[in-house]
Write an enzyme that holds these catalytic residues in place. Sequence first.
Site, PDB file in Angstrom:
ATOM      1  N   LYS A   1       9.515   4.287  -0.243  1.00  0.00           N
ATOM      2  CA  LYS A   1      10.244   5.203  -1.369  1.00  0.00           C
ATOM      3  C   LYS A   1      10.412   6.330  -1.109  1.00  0.00           C
ATOM      4  CE  LYS A   1       7.155   3.267  -4.298  1.00  0.00           C
ATOM      5  NZ  LYS A   1       6.337   2.561  -3.294  1.00  0.00           N
TER       6      LYS A   1
ATOM      7  N   GLY B   1       0.857   6.840  -2.612  1.00  0.00           N
ATOM      8  CA  GLY B   1       1.039   7.613  -1.318  1.00  0.00           C
ATOM      9  C   GLY B   1       2.323   7.556  -0.541  1.00  0.00           C
ATOM     10  N   HIS B   2       3.113   8.537  -1.033  1.00  0.00           N
ATOM     11  CA  HIS B   2       4.443   8.529  -0.469  1.00  0.00           C
ATOM     12  C   HIS B   2       4.648   9.199   0.868  1.00  0.00           C
ATOM     13  CE1 HIS B   2       5.948   7.356  -4.752  1.00  0.00           C
ATOM     14  NE2 HIS B   2       5.107   6.421  -4.126  1.00  0.00           N
TER      15      HIS B   2
ATOM     16  N   GLN C   1       4.369   2.735  -6.697  1.00  0.00           N
ATOM     17  CA  GLN C   1       3.865   1.279  -6.712  1.00  0.00           C
ATOM     18  C   GLN C   1       5.047   0.409  -6.483  1.00  0.00           C
ATOM     19  OE1 GLN C   1       2.269   3.044  -9.475  1.00  0.00           O
ATOM     20  NE2 GLN C   1       1.160   3.675  -7.597  1.00  0.00           N
TER      21      GLN C   1
ATOM     22  N   ASP D   1       4.380   0.628  -1.046  1.00  0.00           N
ATOM     23  CA  ASP D   1       4.729   1.154   0.152  1.00  0.00           C
ATOM     24  C   ASP D   1       5.926   0.616   1.086  1.00  0.00           C
ATOM     25  OD1 ASP D   1       1.994   2.196  -0.005  1.00  0.00           O
ATOM     26  OD2 ASP D   1       1.076   0.436   0.454  1.00  0.00           O
TER      27      ASP D   1
HETATM   28  P1  GDP Z   1       5.897   4.293  -0.171  1.00  0.00           P
HETATM   29  O1  GDP Z   1       4.687   4.347  -0.883  1.00  0.00           O
HETATM   30  O2  GDP Z   1       6.814   3.313  -0.599  1.00  0.00           O
HETATM   31  O3  GDP Z   1       6.682   5.858  -0.307  1.00  0.00           O
HETATM   32  O4  GDP Z   1       5.726   4.218   1.345  1.00  0.00           O
HETATM   33  P2  GDP Z   1       4.448   4.541   2.327  1.00  0.00           P
HETATM   34  O5  GDP Z   1       4.875   6.004   2.528  1.00  0.00           O
HETATM   35  O6  GDP Z   1       3.063   4.251   1.571  1.00  0.00           O
HETATM   36  O7  GDP Z   1       4.620   3.628   3.550  1.00  0.00           O
HETATM   37  C1  GDP Z   1       5.581   3.689   4.215  1.00  0.00           C
HETATM   38  C2  GDP Z   1       5.296   4.156   5.715  1.00  0.00           C
HETATM   39  O8  GDP Z   1       6.134   3.564   6.593  1.00  0.00           O
HETATM   40  C3  GDP Z   1       5.164   5.290   5.965  1.00  0.00           C
HETATM   41  O9  GDP Z   1       4.183   5.502   6.974  1.00  0.00           O
HETATM   42  C4  GDP Z   1       6.475   5.917   6.533  1.00  0.00           C
HETATM   43  O10 GDP Z   1       6.536   7.181   7.370  1.00  0.00           O
HETATM   44  C5  GDP Z   1       6.829   4.848   7.480  1.00  0.00           C
HETATM   45  N1  GDP Z   1       8.313   4.289   7.337  1.00  0.00           N
HETATM   46  C6  GDP Z   1       9.293   4.366   6.453  1.00  0.00           C
HETATM   47  N2  GDP Z   1      10.398   3.875   7.065  1.00  0.00           N
HETATM   48  C7  GDP Z   1      10.304   3.595   8.425  1.00  0.00           C
HETATM   49  C8  GDP Z   1      11.004   3.141   8.997  1.00  0.00           C
HETATM   50  O11 GDP Z   1      12.193   2.829   9.019  1.00  0.00           O
HETATM   51  N3  GDP Z   1      10.567   2.688  10.288  1.00  0.00           N
HETATM   52  C9  GDP Z   1       9.118   2.984  10.544  1.00  0.00           C
HETATM   53  N4  GDP Z   1       8.640   2.473  11.773  1.00  0.00           N
HETATM   54  N5  GDP Z   1       8.448   3.655   9.526  1.00  0.00           N
HETATM   55  C10 GDP Z   1       8.716   3.936   8.373  1.00  0.00           C
HETATM   56  P1  IMO Z   2       3.108   3.371  -3.449  1.00  0.00           P
HETATM   57  O1  IMO Z   2       3.448   4.306  -4.619  1.00  0.00           O
HETATM   58  C1  IMO Z   2       0.605  -0.294  -2.739  1.00  0.00           C
HETATM   59  C2  IMO Z   2      -2.351  -1.545  -5.519  1.00  0.00           C
HETATM   60  C3  IMO Z   2      -3.702  -1.486  -5.181  1.00  0.00           C
HETATM   61  C4  IMO Z   2      -4.384  -2.762  -5.952  1.00  0.00           C
HETATM   62  C5  IMO Z   2      -3.338  -2.609  -7.313  1.00  0.00           C
HETATM   63  C6  IMO Z   2      -4.168  -1.882  -8.120  1.00  0.00           C
HETATM   64  O2  IMO Z   2       2.381   4.312  -2.431  1.00  0.00           O
HETATM   65  O3  IMO Z   2       3.816   2.162  -3.239  1.00  0.00           O
HETATM   66  P2  IMO Z   2      -4.712   0.767  -8.778  1.00  0.00           P
HETATM   67  O4  IMO Z   2      -5.437   1.477  -7.987  1.00  0.00           O
HETATM   68  O5  IMO Z   2      -3.412   0.908  -9.346  1.00  0.00           O
HETATM   69  O6  IMO Z   2      -5.513   0.146 -10.051  1.00  0.00           O
HETATM   70  O7  IMO Z   2      -4.556  -0.505  -8.051  1.00  0.00           O
HETATM   71  O8  IMO Z   2      -2.136  -1.957  -6.934  1.00  0.00           O
HETATM   72  N1  IMO Z   2      -1.633  -0.447  -5.400  1.00  0.00           N
HETATM   73  C7  IMO Z   2      -0.668  -0.073  -4.470  1.00  0.00           C
HETATM   74  N2  IMO Z   2      -0.191  -0.720  -3.476  1.00  0.00           N
HETATM   75  N3  IMO Z   2       1.307   0.926  -2.833  1.00  0.00           N
HETATM   76  C8  IMO Z   2       0.633   1.627  -3.878  1.00  0.00           C
HETATM   77  O9  IMO Z   2       1.564   2.825  -4.403  1.00  0.00           O
HETATM   78  C9  IMO Z   2      -0.203   1.147  -4.786  1.00  0.00           C
HETATM   79  N4  IMO Z   2      -0.714   1.801  -5.922  1.00  0.00           N
HETATM   80  C10 IMO Z   2      -1.686   0.720  -6.194  1.00  0.00           C
HETATM   81  O10 IMO Z   2      -4.049  -1.471  -3.720  1.00  0.00           O
HETATM   82  O11 IMO Z   2      -3.821  -3.837  -5.305  1.00  0.00           O
HETATM   83 MG    MG Z   3       2.556   4.159  -0.426  1.00  0.00          MG
END
Ligand code: GDP
Ligand code: IMO
Ligand code: MG
Length: 430
Positions: A16, A40-41, A224, A13
């Site tokens: 990416k 979840g991206h 991840q 999270d």
């Molecule tokens: P990922 O799994 O690495 O793709 O990241 P996620 O999408 O799960 O979580 C990142 C969250 O931060 C999302 O809600 C993005 O919209 C938000 N986000 C990413 N970059 C920024 C930033 O520079 N500022 C803010 N406020 N939110 C951001």
């Molecule tokens: P993205 O790609 C954050 C965490 C889960 C748990 C551990 C194992 O959005 O960054 P799993 O369901 O994979 O067996 O869970 O890994 N986890 C993540 N945490 N971002 C993710 O994906 C994750 N995918 C799995 O919360 O701690």
């Molecule tokens: Mg994510």
Amino acid sequence: MPIDIVIGAQWGDEGKGRIVDLLSANTAMVARFNGGDNAGHTVTIGTDTYKLHLIPSGIIHPHTQAFLGAGMVINPESLLKEMDMLRSAGVTVDLGRLHISHTAHLITPGLKALDAAQEAALKEGRIGTTGRGIGPAYTAKASRSGLRMEDMLDPWLLQDKLDAHIAQVNERLTALGAVELDADAVCTDFDRFAAELMPYITDTAAMISDGLEAGQRLLAEGAQGTLLDIDCGTYPFVTSSTCTAAGVFSGLGIGLQPVDQVIGIVKAFQTRVGGGPFPTELSGELADRLRGTGENPWDEFGTTTGRPRRVGWLDGVLLRYAVRANGLNALALTKLDILSGLPTLRLCTAYRLDGQVYARPPFGISRLADCKPVYEDLPGWQEDVQNIRKFRDLPEAARVYLRRIEEIGGAPIRWVSVGPEREQVIETGH
Ligand code: GDP
Ligand code: IMO
Ligand code: MG
């Protein structure tokens, strides 16, 4: 060297998805190589927000080819829903654009049920998985009893394999005290999934190799993060796949070859969802401030599960570790805007453990739970940075904070994001 790799440098999270979206503007092929819909991206373009779980975030750019690689574990129901979601948002998802590896493994309702039952049995020691069946799917793969995408190409074979699979899963569910599944219902659903997905199932490894040979650029999108990697992460509080850069080659089935950028995505502070050690974890008011209330879409609540994320100061020891474990040669730092208004920022530069100071994570990563962070304090800034697009326009204190992260981490920060929106990115020139 036409390959770039995007890797989560922390516990997932990091942002990416939004950086992959940015880089996909100049890339022909975008590919996921690990994980499944535990990811979840998020990509935000204007007022539209896309939450992608299986399909590479680069698909939003209309010129890209999107690949779901062999190293993935794919829930076909989730994939079909995601394809529908994208289509209704106006993104073209057709045979010319989406390609699913025939050797990727399938996630069934049986594997999801096992994930839940195994977690319940672990009680206090549970990992806090996303409940998507990821661990059981990779277990089935390693024990050579898994179902693969190519099984969907032969409806009769698929039914036989599913029958045997559900019977096997039911034995384990019963042993764990969980409810058994109805094999007929699963078979009926998978009949439909197979019919819909069949045309997309192909030899993605050959397609990507051919593309590279023809000079097309490839962007590999990690899911991840480094600290959730099955080998390099905080085991056993990890996911079940290789999330680090080395997984790109096996996860896409392509030969080892030179890579241009290995980009680590780093959040301006540290977050983790699920169990496991977290040396710089904060609680109380400051934690609430970093996490946000949940009112904003970017607040720290899981994209996949909605769970509140644990938050803390940026951990420089773990960042340095991620740089080494992946060979990161560039960083993208996200969510700098969230730090605006804090009087002081802390960076963890080392750990104290049993009276000693360590610059690296301790041998036996489970001892991480006992490490006490050694902090360096830096002044914060009060200005809102969301509309800044040039590095030199950032407040002096923000530039100092970023430079210090580069020094501690040992890699240049090439991008800084100051908001979730596509345009809210600063190229540093580093
Ligand atoms: P990922 O799994 O690495 O793709 O990241 P996620 O999408 O799960 O979580 C990142 C969250 O931060 C999302 O809600 C993005 O919209 C938000 N986000 C990413 N970059 C920024 C930033 O520079 N500022 C803010 N406020 N939110 C951001
Ligand atoms: P993205 O790609 C954050 C965490 C889960 C748990 C551990 C194992 O959005 O960054 P799993 O369901 O994979 O067996 O869970 O890994 N986890 C993540 N945490 N971002 C993710 O994906 C994750 N995918 C799995 O919360 O701690
Ligand atoms: Mg994510």
